[in-house]
Design an enzyme around this catalytic site. Structure first.
Site, short mmCIF file in Angstrom:
data_model
loop_
_atom_site.label_atom_id
_atom_site.label_comp_id
_atom_site.label_asym_id
_atom_site.label_seq_id
_atom_site.Cartn_x
_atom_site.Cartn_y
_atom_site.Cartn_z
N LYS A 1 0.84 -1.21 0.00
CA LYS A 1 0.00 0.00 0.00
C LYS A 1 0.87 1.25 0.00
O LYS A 1 0.64 2.19 -0.78
CB LYS A 1 -0.91 -0.01 1.23
CG LYS A 1 -1.83 1.21 1.30
CD LYS A 1 -2.32 1.48 2.70
CE LYS A 1 -1.25 2.14 3.52
NZ LYS A 1 -1.74 2.65 4.83
N CYS B 1 -26.58 0.09 -1.66
CA CYS B 1 -25.61 -0.45 -0.71
C CYS B 1 -26.19 -1.67 0.00
O CYS B 1 -27.16 -1.55 0.76
CB CYS B 1 -25.23 0.61 0.33
SG CYS B 1 -24.01 0.02 1.52
N CYS C 1 -25.72 5.74 7.63
CA CYS C 1 -26.48 5.36 6.43
C CYS C 1 -27.63 6.31 6.17
O CYS C 1 -28.09 6.44 5.03
CB CYS C 1 -26.98 3.93 6.57
SG CYS C 1 -25.66 2.70 6.69
#
Length: 410
Positions: free
Chosen positions: A285, A371, A360
């Site tokens: 990464k 989602c 959410c």
């Protein structure tokens, strides 16, 4: 015939005695019922009452809520309140004030009000279906083709829209923006590499503060350069970076990296992924992010925990770690997206799709059913009922407590 003295006395007592039968009074019936109820509930509380007339049996039992008919030992009469168990007094009897407090808890579950989204309008949460990338094999040539998730472009565009409205820590304190621009390009690349090494298991705000401390505290004439890191004592360096996670290990990694850069890479950072990964404490990464930020070459996707978690949450794939996620994404994501996807999803994970407590209700993906990991929030209402009885009058008070519980559906 002669009989014994004991036989004669026994016969005399039998002639003179009468069989006395006890009446079934109200007190006797209540005692039997209380004994049965106490036996069914695990307690023994039997009260003996004074004798009453037989005519009062039926009405008295009815007033107590007990049937005057046959009583089965398996039947359980209702529990009596303390005031009902007390025998009623006459009018002339002085009134006794009884203070009792009983509490009962009632649980109810109700859906919480819809929260306002990023645009201020209410957002209704809709759980979407997983639509992962698919691997298609050509039977004739054996060539493997990865088809991207069918809705990935819509998801990507909505995330970009949400990211424009909220500023995330990575936008101003990301590793690629922490290098001192007044330094030479070589020194800026070195500072970018050090920033990435410090950022592991550390918040962006802490990394930015530590980088500022290094830029202002390392002594002259070198300052925050490769030569400055080589000159400083490990104990002093450890003190300067003590705020980051695993600072003891990172001190050793930074000092060892500085030695390798001087001896093996011409006092500059490597310009290949293999060279960067060979440095102590540098993984894939960091290597891909450093190549993109320091050298301007996108040779791979920098996948951290945010990118790995969110893409799996969307159902794009099912991978076990960041490195596996990187390989799967690179198989179908357009190359022009490789540089920006890390900052895009890291910021999204810092502001909306948090690791704990996902918002959410503020996410456009949830409102449009895109989602699969949308969280429906429910409230558990706990109601406590207090009853106060004074002089035969009941005063009821209700207290309502709300406990918010989130159901993890992802």
């Amino acid at each position: 015939m002669k009989t014994s003295r004991l036989a004669r006395e026994t016969a005399t007592i039998g002639k003179n005695s009468e069989v006395v039968t006890r009446r079934k009074t109200r007190g006797f019936a209540v005692s039997i019922n209380e004994f049965a109820a106490a036996d069914a509930r695990g307690c023994l509380a039997v009260k003996q009452e004074d004798e009453r007339d037989d005519d009062d049996d039926s009405s008295s039992l009815s007033s107590l809520g007990i049937s005057p008919g046959p009583f089965d030992i398996e039947d359980t009469p209702p529990l009596l309140d303390e005031t009902q168990q007390k025998r009623k007094r006459g009018i002339s009897t002085p009134t006794t004030t009884i203070l009792t407090e009983a509490s009962s808890i009632k649980l109810e579950t109700r859906t919480s009000p819809r929260k306002a989204g990023l645009n201020g309008s209410p957002t209704r949460i809709k759980k979407g279906k997983k639509q992962p990338a698919k691997k298609v094999v050509d039977h004739d040539s054996g060539e493997v083709t990865i088809h991207p998730p069918p809705n990935w472009e819509e998801i990507y565009a909505l995330v970009q829209e949400m990211r424009k409205k909220v500023l995330a820590p990575v936008d101003t304190m990301g590793c690629e923006s922490l290098a001192d621009e007044t330094r030479s390009p070589r020194d800026q690349r070195f500072q970018t590499l050090i920033a990435l090494m410090l950022s592991s298991q550390t918040r962006d705000t802490t990394t930015a503060l530590t980088m500022t401390r290094l830029q202002t505290s390392l002594p002259s004439p070198h300052g925050f350069t490769l030569e400055g890191i080589l000159a400083i004592e490990p104990e002093k360096l450890n003190t300067l970076i003590h705020a980051v996670g695993f600072h003891n290990n990172k001190t050793r990694y930074i000092k060892a990296t500085a030695l390798l850069l001087k001896s093996d890479f011409g006092s500059d950072i490597p310009d290949t992924i293999e060279g960067l990964i060979s440095l102590p404490g540098v993984g894939p990464k960091m290597a891909y992010l450093c190549m993109s930020a320091a050298w301007g070459r996108d040779e791979g996707i920098g996948v951290d925990v945010h990118v790995h978690r969110i893409t799996n949450l969307w159902g794009w794939h099912r991978t076990g770690g960041p490195e596996e996620t990187r390989k799967v994404l690179e198989a179908w994501l357009p190359r022009e997206r490789w540089h920006e996807i890390n900052g895009l999803l890291v910021g999204f994970g810092q502001t909306v799709c948090l690791p704990v407590g996902r918002r959410c209700g503020e996410c456009l993906l949830s409102s449009r059913g895109l989602c699969p990991g949308a969280v429906a929030q429910k409230e558990t209402v706990v109601k406590r009922k207090r009853v106060k009885v004074e002089k035969g009058e009941e005063v009821k008070e209700e207290v309502e407590d709300v406990v918010v519980v989130k159901e993890e559906d992802g």
